[in-house]
Design a protein around this motif. Structure first.
Motif, PDB file in Angstrom:
ATOM      1  N   LYS A 191     -12.496  -1.003  42.592  1.00  0.00           N
ATOM      2  CA  LYS A 191     -13.623  -0.234  42.065  1.00  0.00           C
ATOM      3  C   LYS A 191     -14.184   0.688  43.151  1.00  0.00           C
ATOM      4  CE  LYS A 191     -18.126  -0.716  39.936  1.00  0.00           C
ATOM      5  NZ  LYS A 191     -19.217  -1.620  39.612  1.00  0.00           N
ATOM      6  N   TRP A 192     -14.303   0.142  44.374  1.00  0.00           N
ATOM      7  CA  TRP A 192     -14.826   0.943  45.487  1.00  0.00           C
ATOM      8  C   TRP A 192     -13.886   2.110  45.797  1.00  0.00           C
ATOM      9  CZ3 TRP A 192     -12.867   1.692  50.500  1.00  0.00           C
ATOM     10  CH2 TRP A 192     -13.731   2.354  51.364  1.00  0.00           C
TER      11      TRP A 192
ATOM     12  N   GLU B 210     -11.801   3.607  43.745  1.00  0.00           N
ATOM     13  CA  GLU B 210     -11.935   4.581  42.663  1.00  0.00           C
ATOM     14  C   GLU B 210     -13.217   5.404  42.798  1.00  0.00           C
ATOM     15  OE1 GLU B 210      -9.807   5.536  40.301  1.00  0.00           O
ATOM     16  OE2 GLU B 210      -8.352   4.197  41.230  1.00  0.00           O
ATOM     17  N   GLU B 211     -14.304   4.759  43.206  1.00  0.00           N
ATOM     18  CA  GLU B 211     -15.574   5.479  43.391  1.00  0.00           C
ATOM     19  C   GLU B 211     -15.456   6.508  44.509  1.00  0.00           C
ATOM     20  OE1 GLU B 211     -18.635   2.650  44.068  1.00  0.00           O
ATOM     21  OE2 GLU B 211     -18.637   1.935  41.993  1.00  0.00           O
TER      22      GLU B 211
ATOM     23  N   LEU C 277     -12.675   7.947  45.594  1.00  0.00           N
ATOM     24  CA  LEU C 277     -11.798   9.033  45.147  1.00  0.00           C
ATOM     25  C   LEU C 277     -12.502   9.935  44.148  1.00  0.00           C
ATOM     26  CD1 LEU C 277      -8.400   7.151  44.795  1.00  0.00           C
ATOM     27  CD2 LEU C 277      -9.064   8.773  46.567  1.00  0.00           C
ATOM     28  N   ASP C 278     -13.312   9.375  43.275  1.00  0.00           N
ATOM     29  CA  ASP C 278     -14.034  10.174  42.289  1.00  0.00           C
ATOM     30  C   ASP C 278     -15.185  10.958  42.908  1.00  0.00           C
ATOM     31  OD1 ASP C 278     -12.364   9.385  40.266  1.00  0.00           O
ATOM     32  OD2 ASP C 278     -13.657   7.724  39.592  1.00  0.00           O
ATOM     33  N   SER C 279     -15.638  10.548  44.065  1.00  0.00           N
ATOM     34  CA  SER C 279     -16.773  11.244  44.683  1.00  0.00           C
ATOM     35  C   SER C 279     -16.418  12.666  45.103  1.00  0.00           C
ATOM     36  CB  SER C 279     -17.285  10.461  45.896  1.00  0.00           C
ATOM     37  OG  SER C 279     -16.335  10.516  46.940  1.00  0.00           O
ATOM     38  N   THR C 280     -15.139  12.953  45.239  1.00  0.00           N
ATOM     39  CA  THR C 280     -14.729  14.300  45.638  1.00  0.00           C
ATOM     40  C   THR C 280     -14.513  15.224  44.441  1.00  0.00           C
ATOM     41  OG1 THR C 280     -12.406  13.651  45.660  1.00  0.00           O
ATOM     42  CG2 THR C 280     -13.628  13.441  47.735  1.00  0.00           C
ATOM     43  N   ALA C 281     -14.681  14.715  43.233  1.00  0.00           N
ATOM     44  CA  ALA C 281     -14.477  15.530  42.033  1.00  0.00           C
ATOM     45  C   ALA C 281     -15.536  16.628  41.972  1.00  0.00           C
ATOM     46  CB  ALA C 281     -14.543  14.659  40.783  1.00  0.00           C
TER      47      ALA C 281
END
Length: 97
Positions: free
Chosen positions: A7-8, A10-11, A13-17
């Motif tokens: 989960k961490w 993924e978070e 990696l998603d923070s750069t979206a």
């Protein structure tokens, strides 16, 4: 534990979206080149260059003579060492035991 770690990840990696790459000014290269042209050119005088060359030559000469003297000192020690080896001094027990 493994779920929390995934989960961490993924978070993170998603923070750069949605982040856009940085863009430079269109005339940045011209600005840099203009600033470089404004810099005064430093000229080394011939006397300073000659002095530096003379110092370098002296230093190299001193190193050459130091190495040459060291080689000669080793050559002077070599006959004594070969004489000691010839008479078998210091290489084995003098009594042959």
């Amino acid at each position: 534990m493994k779920r929390e770690k995934n989960k961490w990840v993924e978070e993170v990696l998603d923070s750069t979206a949605g982040i856009e790459p940085a863009r430079s000014a269109t005339d940045m290269f011209e600005q840099i080149m203009a600033a470089a042209r404004r810099q005064p050119v430093k000229v080394i005088s011939l006397s300073a260059l000659s002095a530096a060359a003379a110092c370098l030559l002296i230093l190299l000469s001193l190193n050459f003579f130091a190495i040459r003297g060291h080689e000669r000192a080793q050559e002077r020690e070599a006959p004594a060492q070969s004489l000691a080896e010839y008479y078998d001094f210091g290489t084995s027990n003098p009594l042959g035991l």
